[in-house]
Design an enzyme around this catalytic site. Structure first.
Site, short mmCIF file in Angstrom:
data_model
loop_
_atom_site.label_atom_id
_atom_site.label_comp_id
_atom_site.label_asym_id
_atom_site.label_seq_id
_atom_site.Cartn_x
_atom_site.Cartn_y
_atom_site.Cartn_z
N ASN A 250 -12.51 2.67 -4.77
CA ASN A 250 -12.73 4.12 -4.78
C ASN A 250 -11.96 4.71 -5.95
O ASN A 250 -10.81 5.14 -5.82
CB ASN A 250 -12.26 4.73 -3.46
CG ASN A 250 -12.69 6.18 -3.31
OD1 ASN A 250 -12.99 6.86 -4.29
ND2 ASN A 250 -12.71 6.67 -2.09
N LYS B 133 8.77 3.05 -9.72
CA LYS B 133 7.43 2.61 -9.37
C LYS B 133 7.32 2.15 -7.91
O LYS B 133 6.29 2.36 -7.27
CB LYS B 133 7.00 1.47 -10.30
CG LYS B 133 6.82 1.90 -11.75
CD LYS B 133 6.33 0.74 -12.60
CE LYS B 133 6.09 1.20 -14.04
NZ LYS B 133 5.60 0.09 -14.89
N HIS C 274 -6.05 9.03 6.20
CA HIS C 274 -7.07 8.27 6.93
C HIS C 274 -6.95 8.49 8.44
O HIS C 274 -7.96 8.72 9.13
CB HIS C 274 -6.94 6.78 6.61
CG HIS C 274 -7.58 6.38 5.32
ND1 HIS C 274 -6.95 6.53 4.11
CD2 HIS C 274 -8.80 5.84 5.05
CE1 HIS C 274 -7.74 6.10 3.14
NE2 HIS C 274 -8.88 5.68 3.68
#
Length: 506
Positions: free
Chosen positions: A371, A392, A407
């Protein structure tokens, strides 16, 4: 002599036939080599085009750096087709698509023949689609209110702030920041409250929540991309805020990353738009068919009888294959057909909405390729900012946390209950698998196995909870306590399964 001549003739005929066979075999081999060479050449051309485009994509930037009155470069958009669009130009790949359509037609035919033979009537219906997409008027009203809020609140608010902040930066920054945070809170709360209050059906809830999240990401991307420009002292007054047409166009184009301009095509191919929307409808019908015939029937009586671990395992693995087909339909419908339809209507030329995620060998590559639209937003507005401030590793964890919450938030509002299976998959197993780096063909097999099993688990658990809330009594009288509790586990425990498990481990 005649016998010898006859034998010589038979020998010559046999030799001639063998020579012809050898020639035919050589021609077939040459033809195979030509076809293989042509296939490899076309595939190499496609991959080279995408690799060339990737050189301009997702380049880290220092957000807020203004140089020469131009916004700093992050992701660069280039004109290119979607990968499947280019792959379908190859006849061999297009044949696989045709085989998929043929299997779909045969599955429908099998269901019709089965119903006629066993039930003397055809049971195929659109009831599940009609139910799932119910409350169309309320869904449209909620979308219109969210869209109008972005148009008539966010842009005027940002324009006023960018145009007047130079007179008193501290005051205007505080006012704009407070009002923007308040707007984002209302955008996240009010539509969700309406979805729960009116108990919208699953598909209608999904449309509202997906649009809510999309508009939130759009307005945040717009403000995040243009705020550094507005705050820079050397920026001209006319450059502090983009004009309204650019903002309005950004709300419709199939990307979440804001730019003042995007590569455009010369015209709209309306036949292609109709084809893509037809593919979306086909995927919806196919998914409804799979759910109604293969996925949901084993769970419809959940809570009305005895349930054991054996039943659960069987149902999970029984949901793997239809679940994977549903997943592929959702990918094709949303990330290929729907996105390409809007790209065609808006003449948006950069159509790399996904890459070849089906070829990857590890989840780190899968998360970056399946995606691209969401990945670009997460990278540009979450990962780079956190990485610059905290490193990071924390940036990667932040991206996983945001993805997990979004989600689970989506499924929670779609199904009207909280059953955090997907949150655990993303927030725990997703993070662990991200650092499990495999680069062999076995990694691709492992990825497909674990991905399919995860989808089967999701379908089984959420379907069980859905029907348990219809067949089992409520545990708590409090609405919020019932919302965050699992009726499926309580039904299971009430049927004696928990006692069986306890005795087994005693």
């Amino acid at each position: 002599m005649d016998t010898l001549s006859s034998k010589n003739g038979i020998y010559v005929s046999k030799v001639t036939r063998d020579m012809e066979v050898d020639k035919l075999r050589s021609r077939i081999q040459v033809l195979q080599e030509d076809i293989t060479s042509e296939f490899r050449s076309q595939l190499s051309t496609i991959l080279e085009q995408h690799l060339a485009g990737l050189e301009h994509v997702s380049v880290p930037r220092e957000n807020g750096d203004v140089k020469g009155h131009k916004r700093s470069k992050g992701k660069q958009f280039v004109a290119r087709e979607s990968l499947l669009t280019e792959l379908f130009e190859i006849s061999h790949i297009r044949t696989i698509y045709h085989i998929f359509l043929a299997m779909l037609a045969l599955m429908f035919l099998h269901s019709i023949l089965y119903d006629l033979a066993e039930l003397n009537s055809i049971q195929l219906s659109l009831n599940i689609i009609v139910y799932a997409f119910g409350e169309v008027r309320l869904t449209a009203e909620l979308w219109l209110m969210m869209f109008c809020s972005a148009v008539f609140i966010v842009y005027p608010l940002f324009h006023f702030w960018a145009s007047h902040r130079s007179s008193n930066p501290a005051l205007f920054d505080w006012l704009f920041g407070s009002m923007f945070v308040a707007y984002c809170g209302c955008l996240l709360y009010l539509p969700a409250e309406q979805v729960l209050h009116h108990r919208l059906p699953p598909a209608s809830s999904f449309i509202v929540i997906l649009e809510q999240i999309r508009l939130f990401m759009k307005v945040y991307g717009f403000v995040r991309s243009n705020a550094p420009m507005a705050m820079a002292s050397e920026t001209k007054e006319s450059d502090r805020c983009p004009n309204f047409n650019k903002f309005l166009f950004y709300l419709f184009v199939p990307t979440l990353v804001y730019r003042d301009s995007y590569p455009r095509t010369s015209q709209v191919r309306w036949r292609l738009v109709a084809l893509h929307f037809g593919q979306v409808v086909g995927c919806v019908v196919y998914t409804a068919f799979l759910l109604e015939r293969l996925v949901l029937p084993p769970f419809q009586r959940y809570g009305l009888g005895q349930m054991t671990w054996r039943h659960l395992v069987v149902h999970v693995f029984g949901s793997v294959m239809p679940g994977m087909l549903c997943y592929l339909c959702a990918f094709f419908a949303l990330l290929h057909a729907w996105m390409n339809a809007f790209a065609e209507m808006t003449r948006f030329a950069d159509r790399m909405f996904y890459r070849d995620w089906w070829n990857v060998t590890n989840y780190a590559s899968f998360y970056r390729t399946w995606n691209i639209v969401v990945h670009d937003w997460l990278y540009e507005y979450i990962y780079t900012d956190v990485a610059r401030l905290r490193g990071k590793f924390l940036a990667t964890l932040s991206v996983f946390v945001v993805s997990s919450i979004v989600h689970e938030y989506t499924l929670m509002l779609v199904f009207n209950f909280c059953f955090p299976v997907l949150f655990i998959q993303f927030g725990v197993f997703g993070v662990l698998l991200h650092f499990f780096n495999v680069r062999s063909a076995g990694g691709n097999v492992l990825l497909w196995m674990t991905l399919s099993l995860g989808i089967g688990i999701d379908l089984a658990f959420y379907a069980a909870e859905w029907y348990a809330r219809q067949n089992c009594p409520s545990i708590y009288e409090n609405v919020y306590a019932d919302f965050f509790s699992s009726r499926a586990l309580s039904c299971w425990s009430g049927n004696g399964v928990a006692d069986t498990v306890v005795r087994a481990f005693a």
